[in-house]
Motif scaffolding. Sequence first.
Motif, PDB file in Angstrom:
ATOM      1  N   PHE A  64      -3.067  12.313 -19.374  1.00 40.47           N
ATOM      2  CA  PHE A  64      -2.815  13.745 -19.211  1.00 40.47           C
ATOM      3  C   PHE A  64      -2.569  14.412 -20.563  1.00 40.47           C
ATOM      4  N   PHE A  65      -1.651  13.828 -21.335  1.00 39.14           N
ATOM      5  CA  PHE A  65      -1.353  14.407 -22.642  1.00 39.14           C
ATOM      6  C   PHE A  65      -2.544  14.282 -23.598  1.00 39.14           C
ATOM      7  N   GLY A  66      -3.297  13.175 -23.464  1.00 43.49           N
ATOM      8  CA  GLY A  66      -4.500  13.034 -24.276  1.00 43.49           C
ATOM      9  C   GLY A  66      -5.526  14.106 -23.950  1.00 43.49           C
ATOM     10  N   GLY A  67      -5.667  14.407 -22.641  1.00 38.23           N
ATOM     11  CA  GLY A  67      -6.581  15.480 -22.232  1.00 38.23           C
ATOM     12  C   GLY A  67      -6.129  16.833 -22.731  1.00 38.23           C
ATOM     13  N   LEU A  68      -4.813  17.067 -22.696  1.00 36.81           N
ATOM     14  CA  LEU A  68      -4.258  18.313 -23.232  1.00 36.81           C
ATOM     15  C   LEU A  68      -4.579  18.446 -24.714  1.00 36.81           C
ATOM     16  N   GLY A  69      -4.416  17.353 -25.442  1.00 41.01           N
ATOM     17  CA  GLY A  69      -4.723  17.365 -26.866  1.00 41.01           C
ATOM     18  C   GLY A  69      -6.194  17.610 -27.128  1.00 41.01           C
ATOM     19  N   LEU A  70      -7.048  16.985 -26.342  1.00 39.52           N
ATOM     20  CA  LEU A  70      -8.495  17.136 -26.520  1.00 39.52           C
ATOM     21  C   LEU A  70      -8.933  18.574 -26.292  1.00 39.52           C
ATOM     22  N   ILE A  71      -8.477  19.185 -25.192  1.00 38.27           N
ATOM     23  CA  ILE A  71      -8.885  20.555 -24.847  1.00 38.27           C
ATOM     24  C   ILE A  71      -8.359  21.563 -25.864  1.00 38.27           C
ATOM     25  N   THR A  72      -7.068  21.473 -26.185  1.00 38.68           N
ATOM     26  CA  THR A  72      -6.482  22.444 -27.118  1.00 38.68           C
ATOM     27  C   THR A  72      -6.971  22.211 -28.546  1.00 38.68           C
ATOM     28  N   GLY A  73      -7.294  20.957 -28.860  1.00 37.43           N
ATOM     29  CA  GLY A  73      -7.821  20.664 -30.192  1.00 37.43           C
ATOM     30  C   GLY A  73      -9.178  21.310 -30.398  1.00 37.43           C
ATOM     31  N   ALA A 130      -9.622  11.294 -33.285  1.00 34.22           N
ATOM     32  CA  ALA A 130      -9.015  10.208 -32.516  1.00 34.22           C
ATOM     33  C   ALA A 130      -9.028  10.525 -31.029  1.00 34.22           C
ATOM     34  N   SER A 131      -8.755  11.793 -30.685  1.00 42.29           N
ATOM     35  CA  SER A 131      -8.744  12.211 -29.291  1.00 42.29           C
ATOM     36  C   SER A 131     -10.139  12.117 -28.674  1.00 42.29           C
ATOM     37  N   ILE A 132     -11.131  12.589 -29.400  1.00 39.84           N
ATOM     38  CA  ILE A 132     -12.513  12.546 -28.895  1.00 39.84           C
ATOM     39  C   ILE A 132     -12.982  11.102 -28.755  1.00 39.84           C
ATOM     40  N   THR A 133     -12.643  10.272 -29.738  1.00 36.31           N
ATOM     41  CA  THR A 133     -13.030   8.858 -29.689  1.00 36.31           C
ATOM     42  C   THR A 133     -12.401   8.168 -28.479  1.00 36.31           C
ATOM     43  N   ALA A 134     -11.126   8.471 -28.230  1.00 35.88           N
ATOM     44  CA  ALA A 134     -10.435   7.870 -27.082  1.00 35.88           C
ATOM     45  C   ALA A 134     -11.092   8.287 -25.777  1.00 35.88           C
ATOM     46  N   TYR A 135     -11.517   9.543 -25.692  1.00 32.17           N
ATOM     47  CA  TYR A 135     -12.178  10.026 -24.469  1.00 32.17           C
ATOM     48  C   TYR A 135     -13.501   9.305 -24.247  1.00 32.17           C
ATOM     49  N   ILE A 136     -14.269   9.143 -25.319  1.00 32.38           N
ATOM     50  CA  ILE A 136     -15.568   8.478 -25.196  1.00 32.38           C
ATOM     51  C   ILE A 136     -15.409   7.011 -24.811  1.00 32.38           C
ATOM     52  N   VAL A 137     -14.478   6.339 -25.489  1.00 33.67           N
ATOM     53  CA  VAL A 137     -14.303   4.896 -25.278  1.00 33.67           C
ATOM     54  C   VAL A 137     -13.577   4.592 -23.970  1.00 33.67           C
ATOM     55  N   ALA A 138     -12.418   5.264 -23.762  1.00 31.11           N
ATOM     56  CA  ALA A 138     -11.605   4.967 -22.574  1.00 31.11           C
ATOM     57  C   ALA A 138     -12.049   5.774 -21.356  1.00 31.11           C
ATOM     58  N   ASN A 179     -19.178   0.794 -27.590  1.00 32.28           N
ATOM     59  CA  ASN A 179     -19.938   0.167 -28.673  1.00 32.28           C
ATOM     60  C   ASN A 179     -19.520   0.737 -30.026  1.00 32.28           C
ATOM     61  N   LEU A 180     -20.037   0.138 -31.073  1.00 34.48           N
ATOM     62  CA  LEU A 180     -19.657   0.513 -32.437  1.00 34.48           C
ATOM     63  C   LEU A 180     -20.013   1.968 -32.747  1.00 34.48           C
ATOM     64  N   ILE A 181     -21.148   2.428 -32.248  1.00 31.52           N
ATOM     65  CA  ILE A 181     -21.578   3.810 -32.487  1.00 31.52           C
ATOM     66  C   ILE A 181     -20.582   4.793 -31.889  1.00 31.52           C
ATOM     67  N   ALA A 182     -20.083   4.489 -30.680  1.00 28.35           N
ATOM     68  CA  ALA A 182     -19.117   5.367 -30.012  1.00 28.35           C
ATOM     69  C   ALA A 182     -17.827   5.466 -30.809  1.00 28.35           C
TER      70      ALA A 182
END
Length: 230
Positions: A14-23, A172-180, A186-189
């Motif tokens: 939830f907090f990660g999503g908040l960070g991603l959107i507001t970022g 970091a937030s965008i990477t976490a969204y893509i990976v998790a 993968n390495l590209i992500a």
Amino acid sequence: MEPAIKILIYIHAFFGGLGLITGIGSIVVKKGGKLHKRMGKLFSIGMIMSSLISLPICWMPKHQNVFLFLIGLFTIYLVISGNRALTFKTKPKADILDKIISGSMLFFSAIMISIGLYCQFNNIANGILFTFFGGFGLYMTVKDFIFFKNFSETNRNWVSKHIGKMIGALIASITAYIVAGLGIGNLIAWITPSILGTIYILYWNRKITPKGQSNKETKLQSSSAQPMNL
């Protein structure tokens, strides 16, 4: 235990999503405006809370992950350091807290690089990720101490410092969204958001640099007995 861990993961998400959107929102809106500042505060809260929650999760049974633990620390460093960069608008020099923050990340970056090299030499998976992010952290913290040392000579660089750290946290937030979130590991992500974010940082650094500053700095360097550290 597992139900409690799942609850923590949901809160973390939830907090990660908040960070991603507001970022992302803080990038789109006008820089320095009220909306930008409000989104920046929500982004900072979201990223710090999400990262803090992730730290104990990474040590819980069936969820152990040293890499994500170190990335969580890296993200906290980026957000705190990025916000403290704003204080350089008024204060004359770095204080002890600034140095502790950067020094701590320097220490953990060295650990990441060491783990990465060990994994690569022993053909252990994802060693390159430790090396990549550890090297990135090492570069940023060394730049911090150069900035602290030369602040009286480069008193406008706090803007560049703020942008670099906050965009780094957004990466970091965008990477976490893509990976998790999307399940692409993968390495590209892992690396692509960092590359694109670095390009964006370079773009803004050029945009905020006053016209003619480079030529002026060149003249100052040529007339000085010792070159300036920029």
